[in-house]
Design a protein around this motif. Structure first.
Motif, PDB file in Angstrom:
ATOM      1  N   ARG A  66     -33.246 -26.502 -21.340  1.00  0.00           N
ATOM      2  CA  ARG A  66     -32.005 -26.821 -22.063  1.00  0.00           C
ATOM      3  C   ARG A  66     -31.960 -26.001 -23.341  1.00  0.00           C
ATOM      4  NH1 ARG A  66     -33.726 -31.606 -19.779  1.00  0.00           N
ATOM      5  NH2 ARG A  66     -32.189 -32.691 -18.466  1.00  0.00           N
ATOM      6  N   LEU A  67     -30.877 -25.226 -23.482  1.00  0.00           N
ATOM      7  CA  LEU A  67     -30.697 -24.354 -24.639  1.00  0.00           C
ATOM      8  C   LEU A  67     -29.346 -24.624 -25.287  1.00  0.00           C
ATOM      9  CD1 LEU A  67     -31.974 -21.021 -23.050  1.00  0.00           C
ATOM     10  CD2 LEU A  67     -33.161 -22.370 -24.791  1.00  0.00           C
ATOM     11  N   PRO A  68     -29.253 -24.484 -26.614  1.00  0.00           N
ATOM     12  CA  PRO A  68     -27.950 -24.677 -27.271  1.00  0.00           C
ATOM     13  C   PRO A  68     -26.939 -23.632 -26.814  1.00  0.00           C
ATOM     14  CG  PRO A  68     -29.760 -24.701 -28.866  1.00  0.00           C
ATOM     15  CD  PRO A  68     -30.340 -24.215 -27.572  1.00  0.00           C
ATOM     16  N   VAL A  69     -25.718 -24.062 -26.698  1.00  0.00           N
ATOM     17  CA  VAL A  69     -24.643 -23.141 -26.316  1.00  0.00           C
ATOM     18  C   VAL A  69     -24.458 -22.101 -27.419  1.00  0.00           C
ATOM     19  CG1 VAL A  69     -22.169 -22.939 -25.851  1.00  0.00           C
ATOM     20  CG2 VAL A  69     -23.476 -24.844 -24.881  1.00  0.00           C
ATOM     21  N   GLY A  70     -24.304 -20.844 -27.004  1.00  0.00           N
ATOM     22  CA  GLY A  70     -24.101 -19.769 -27.966  1.00  0.00           C
ATOM     23  C   GLY A  70     -22.667 -19.282 -27.958  1.00  0.00           C
ATOM     24  N   GLY A  71     -22.384 -18.353 -28.860  1.00  0.00           N
ATOM     25  CA  GLY A  71     -21.043 -17.796 -28.961  1.00  0.00           C
ATOM     26  C   GLY A  71     -20.824 -16.669 -27.973  1.00  0.00           C
ATOM     27  N   SER A  72     -19.567 -16.346 -27.731  1.00  0.00           N
ATOM     28  CA  SER A  72     -19.230 -15.250 -26.820  1.00  0.00           C
ATOM     29  C   SER A  72     -19.516 -13.919 -27.496  1.00  0.00           C
ATOM     30  CB  SER A  72     -17.754 -15.332 -26.419  1.00  0.00           C
ATOM     31  OG  SER A  72     -17.489 -16.560 -25.777  1.00  0.00           O
ATOM     32  N   PRO A  73     -19.903 -12.913 -26.711  1.00  0.00           N
ATOM     33  CA  PRO A  73     -20.204 -11.609 -27.307  1.00  0.00           C
ATOM     34  C   PRO A  73     -18.926 -10.929 -27.783  1.00  0.00           C
ATOM     35  CG  PRO A  73     -20.268 -11.462 -24.917  1.00  0.00           C
ATOM     36  CD  PRO A  73     -20.077 -12.924 -25.248  1.00  0.00           C
ATOM     37  N   SER A  74     -19.073 -10.126 -28.831  1.00  0.00           N
ATOM     38  CA  SER A  74     -17.935  -9.346 -29.306  1.00  0.00           C
ATOM     39  C   SER A  74     -17.728  -8.159 -28.386  1.00  0.00           C
ATOM     40  CB  SER A  74     -18.196  -8.856 -30.741  1.00  0.00           C
ATOM     41  OG  SER A  74     -19.395  -8.106 -30.779  1.00  0.00           O
ATOM     42  N   VAL A  75     -16.510  -7.659 -28.352  1.00  0.00           N
ATOM     43  CA  VAL A  75     -16.174  -6.527 -27.491  1.00  0.00           C
ATOM     44  C   VAL A  75     -16.846  -5.278 -28.025  1.00  0.00           C
ATOM     45  CG1 VAL A  75     -14.319  -5.121 -26.561  1.00  0.00           C
ATOM     46  CG2 VAL A  75     -13.983  -7.585 -26.901  1.00  0.00           C
ATOM     47  N   SER A  76     -17.561  -4.592 -27.165  1.00  0.00           N
ATOM     48  CA  SER A  76     -18.268  -3.378 -27.565  1.00  0.00           C
ATOM     49  C   SER A  76     -17.726  -2.190 -26.794  1.00  0.00           C
ATOM     50  CB  SER A  76     -19.781  -3.522 -27.313  1.00  0.00           C
ATOM     51  OG  SER A  76     -20.013  -3.782 -25.944  1.00  0.00           O
ATOM     52  N   VAL A  77     -17.945  -0.993 -27.356  1.00  0.00           N
ATOM     53  CA  VAL A  77     -17.481   0.232 -26.717  1.00  0.00           C
ATOM     54  C   VAL A  77     -18.451   0.618 -25.619  1.00  0.00           C
ATOM     55  CG1 VAL A  77     -16.923   2.659 -27.095  1.00  0.00           C
ATOM     56  CG2 VAL A  77     -16.441   0.945 -28.869  1.00  0.00           C
ATOM     57  N   PRO A  78     -17.974   0.888 -24.386  1.00  0.00           N
ATOM     58  CA  PRO A  78     -18.881   1.251 -23.294  1.00  0.00           C
ATOM     59  C   PRO A  78     -19.612   2.540 -23.613  1.00  0.00           C
ATOM     60  CG  PRO A  78     -16.695   0.715 -22.465  1.00  0.00           C
ATOM     61  CD  PRO A  78     -16.575   0.840 -23.943  1.00  0.00           C
ATOM     62  N   PRO A  79     -20.787   2.714 -23.076  1.00  0.00           N
ATOM     63  CA  PRO A  79     -21.534   3.954 -23.304  1.00  0.00           C
ATOM     64  C   PRO A  79     -20.869   5.103 -22.566  1.00  0.00           C
ATOM     65  CG  PRO A  79     -22.655   2.577 -21.700  1.00  0.00           C
ATOM     66  CD  PRO A  79     -21.507   1.781 -22.222  1.00  0.00           C
ATOM     67  N   PRO A  80     -21.269   6.308 -22.877  1.00  0.00           N
ATOM     68  CA  PRO A  80     -20.690   7.471 -22.187  1.00  0.00           C
ATOM     69  C   PRO A  80     -20.838   7.329 -20.689  1.00  0.00           C
ATOM     70  CG  PRO A  80     -22.023   8.176 -24.069  1.00  0.00           C
ATOM     71  CD  PRO A  80     -22.225   6.706 -23.928  1.00  0.00           C
ATOM     72  N   GLY A  81     -19.769   7.691 -19.972  1.00  0.00           N
ATOM     73  CA  GLY A  81     -19.776   7.581 -18.530  1.00  0.00           C
ATOM     74  C   GLY A  81     -19.186   6.282 -18.044  1.00  0.00           C
ATOM     75  N   GLY A  82     -18.919   5.348 -18.984  1.00  0.00           N
ATOM     76  CA  GLY A  82     -18.258   4.104 -18.633  1.00  0.00           C
ATOM     77  C   GLY A  82     -19.146   3.096 -17.955  1.00  0.00           C
ATOM     78  N   ARG A  83     -20.460   3.332 -17.916  1.00  0.00           N
ATOM     79  CA  ARG A  83     -21.349   2.394 -17.244  1.00  0.00           C
ATOM     80  C   ARG A  83     -22.217   1.683 -18.271  1.00  0.00           C
ATOM     81  NH1 ARG A  83     -24.482   5.187 -12.492  1.00  0.00           N
ATOM     82  NH2 ARG A  83     -25.025   2.980 -12.195  1.00  0.00           N
ATOM     83  N   THR A  84     -22.483   0.438 -17.997  1.00  0.00           N
ATOM     84  CA  THR A  84     -23.331  -0.337 -18.893  1.00  0.00           C
ATOM     85  C   THR A  84     -24.782  -0.141 -18.507  1.00  0.00           C
ATOM     86  OG1 THR A  84     -21.608  -2.001 -19.086  1.00  0.00           O
ATOM     87  CG2 THR A  84     -23.836  -2.671 -19.732  1.00  0.00           C
ATOM     88  N   PRO A  85     -25.621   0.206 -19.470  1.00  0.00           N
ATOM     89  CA  PRO A  85     -27.034   0.408 -19.110  1.00  0.00           C
ATOM     90  C   PRO A  85     -27.626  -0.875 -18.582  1.00  0.00           C
ATOM     91  CG  PRO A  85     -26.759   0.256 -21.503  1.00  0.00           C
ATOM     92  CD  PRO A  85     -25.386   0.337 -20.912  1.00  0.00           C
ATOM     93  N   ARG A  86     -28.527  -0.731 -17.651  1.00  0.00           N
ATOM     94  CA  ARG A  86     -29.136  -1.879 -17.002  1.00  0.00           C
ATOM     95  C   ARG A  86     -30.641  -1.867 -17.253  1.00  0.00           C
ATOM     96  NH1 ARG A  86     -28.794  -3.105 -10.527  1.00  0.00           N
ATOM     97  NH2 ARG A  86     -29.844  -5.148 -10.534  1.00  0.00           N
ATOM     98  N   LEU A  87     -31.164  -3.026 -17.601  1.00  0.00           N
ATOM     99  CA  LEU A  87     -32.595  -3.112 -17.844  1.00  0.00           C
ATOM    100  C   LEU A  87     -33.358  -2.851 -16.554  1.00  0.00           C
ATOM    101  CD1 LEU A  87     -32.815  -6.274 -20.115  1.00  0.00           C
ATOM    102  CD2 LEU A  87     -33.052  -3.891 -20.805  1.00  0.00           C
ATOM    103  N   ALA A  88     -34.415  -2.094 -16.687  1.00  0.00           N
ATOM    104  CA  ALA A  88     -35.243  -1.834 -15.506  1.00  0.00           C
ATOM    105  C   ALA A  88     -35.854  -3.134 -15.037  1.00  0.00           C
ATOM    106  CB  ALA A  88     -36.362  -0.836 -15.855  1.00  0.00           C
ATOM    107  N   PRO A  89     -35.788  -3.396 -13.740  1.00  0.00           N
ATOM    108  CA  PRO A  89     -36.349  -4.656 -13.240  1.00  0.00           C
ATOM    109  C   PRO A  89     -37.834  -4.714 -13.497  1.00  0.00           C
ATOM    110  CG  PRO A  89     -35.846  -3.189 -11.421  1.00  0.00           C
ATOM    111  CD  PRO A  89     -35.271  -2.555 -12.640  1.00  0.00           C
ATOM    112  N   ARG A  90     -38.312  -5.918 -13.834  1.00  0.00           N
ATOM    113  CA  ARG A  90     -39.720  -6.105 -14.141  1.00  0.00           C
ATOM    114  C   ARG A  90     -40.245  -7.264 -13.327  1.00  0.00           C
ATOM    115  NH1 ARG A  90     -43.000  -9.175 -17.019  1.00  0.00           N
ATOM    116  NH2 ARG A  90     -44.810  -8.249 -18.059  1.00  0.00           N
TER     117      ARG A  90
END
Length: 428
Positions: free
Chosen positions: A397-421
């Motif tokens: 159980r975790l406290p509810v957080g706020g919504s993220p602010s709108v950010s500018v997409p990185p070059p190429g229009g794709r969001t970087p993805r964390l390497a699976p671990r």
């Protein structure tokens, strides 16, 4: 602040408080014992002296000029003008006159005490001697008042002494805990690079062995080596994360809104190979909309991954693992349930102890202990329920957080993805 760091600080404070309390208790006990002895000695000495004087006055005292604080009564004799009211005690006078045996008693009257002795003198006259204990009682009250003042002063001195002694006595413990955390951090950092190099080299050797069709024992040995070094790296990651949490709260910049639904689905995807190999069914039951919490994404990913890996590792082939997410009363709830072996309810809290060895798993580790540290660090709670043979259920159980602010997409229009671990299996 992590649970372990908070627990260490609480332990240090309790140790200091225990020293102060023990010091105060010892001083209080000493003052009480001394006061009791002094009161007993004074009371007995006064009582013996007064009774001696009273007996002498009753036997030989002048009826018209008795000693100080003493009055003598006899038949036919006129009592002194300052004689206390209610005397003589007529019942004692009649009794002694009849039996010729002396009678002694203590009479409480007019906020004081009187010692009374009635006897027959050598001349056959019945005499009653009365002594007022007013001054002796005042002396005893003064003694206890002085002891009370001494007690207060002693307690203040004990508090000051306890604080000083507590700091002097407990400071080495606090310093040792700090050095221990620093050593764990430094050692983990120093070992991480060579372990990573060994892991990479072992993987290359394992692939070369497979490509060159080396004997099966060699290939199996290299495979086991890769797994062992990988687990060692995971332990180092655990130690580093635990040390970073123990160092204190994360900086505000480290916290950002994290979609727990997306994070859970990503972790489930990372476990796809193990799920397929174990012939398990994993179901994610969550809303289509995001459920945000504020925190460090990598740490939360590790916590959720630990729960899922724990469930997958303890579910037999053909079993089922359910991941459920919901929001209620200002909290986001993530529950991971499995149809595995389960555990004894009496071990529910001990599962989160470091290196706890469960009766059913026989495994040591940091997994669930680190999980609790991460959750506590984010202001949440984690609980475990289960029964032998009926699976286990872990709930975050975790406290509810706020919504993220709108950010500018990185070059190429794709969001970087964390390497699976890959997250190591924990224990139930």
């Amino acid at each position: 602040m992590s649970a372990s760091a908070s627990g260490e600080r609480v332990a240090v404070r309790r140790a200091r408080l225990r020293v102060a309390v023990l010091t105060g208790a010892i001083i209080t006990l000493l003052v009480t014992v001394v006061g009791g002895i002094a009161d007993t000695v004074m009371t007995r000495a006064q009582s013996d002296q007064v009774w001696r004087e009273l007996r002498y006055g009753a036997a030989r005292g002048d009826l018209t000029s008795p000693p100080v604080c003493t009055w003598l009564f006899a038949r036919g004799a006129t009592p002194l003008a300052n004689a206390p009211a209610g005397f003589p005690v007529e019942s004692d006078m009649r009794r002694v006159h009849r039996t010729h045996e002396s009678v002694e008693r203590t009479v409480r009257r007019d906020d004081t005490q009187y010692l009374v002795r009635t006897q027959v003198r050598a001349d056959g006259k019945v005499v009653q001697a009365v002594f007022d204990l007013r001054f002796q009682l005042a002396d005893r009250r003064h003694l206890w008042f002085a002891l009370g003042v001494a007690e207060v002063v002693g307690l203040l001195a004990a508090a000051a002494t306890g604080v000083v002694l507590g700091r002097l006595a407990v400071s080495p413990l606090a310093e040792a805990l700090t050095r221990q955390r620093r050593f764990v951090t430094d050692a983990s950092h120093e070992l991480r690079t060579p372990v990573t190099q060994v892991y990479t080299r072992a993987q290359l050797l394992a692939r070369q062995a497979a490509a060159q069709n080396m004997p099966a024992p060699h290939r199996d040995g290299l495979t086991r080596l890769v797994g062992s070094v990988g687990r060692l790296g995971e332990v180092l990651d655990d130690l580093l994360l635990s040390a970073s949490l123990a160092a204190g709260p994360a900086r505000p910049a480290d916290h950002r809104p994290v979609d727990l639904v997306a994070l859970a689905r990503a972790v489930v995807a990372e476990e796809a190979d193990r799920v397929r190999d174990g012939r398990l069914t994993v179901v994610v039951d969550g809303p289509r909309h995001p459920l945000f919490v504020d925190g460090v994404e990598s740490a939360l990913r590790r916590a959720v991954g630990e729960l899922l890996s724990n469930a997958v590792g303890h579910t037999p082939p053909g079993g089922r693992v359910e991941v459920a997410l919901a929001r209620a009363r200002g909290t986001v709830t993530l529950t991971v349930a499995n149809t595995g072996k389960g555990f004894d309810p009496a071990e529910a809290e001990r599962l989160f102890e470091r290196f706890h060895r469960g009766g059913s798993t026989g495994r040591y580790g940091l997994g669930l202990a680190l999980l609790r540290e991460v959750v506590t660090h984010h202001g949440g709670t984690v609980t475990a329920t289960g029964r032998p043979g009926h699976g286990a259920r872990f709930t975050i159980r975790l406290p509810v957080g706020g919504s993220p602010s709108v950010s500018v997409p990185p070059p190429g229009g794709r969001t970087p993805r964390l390497a699976p671990r890959r997250v190591k299996a924990g224990r139930t």
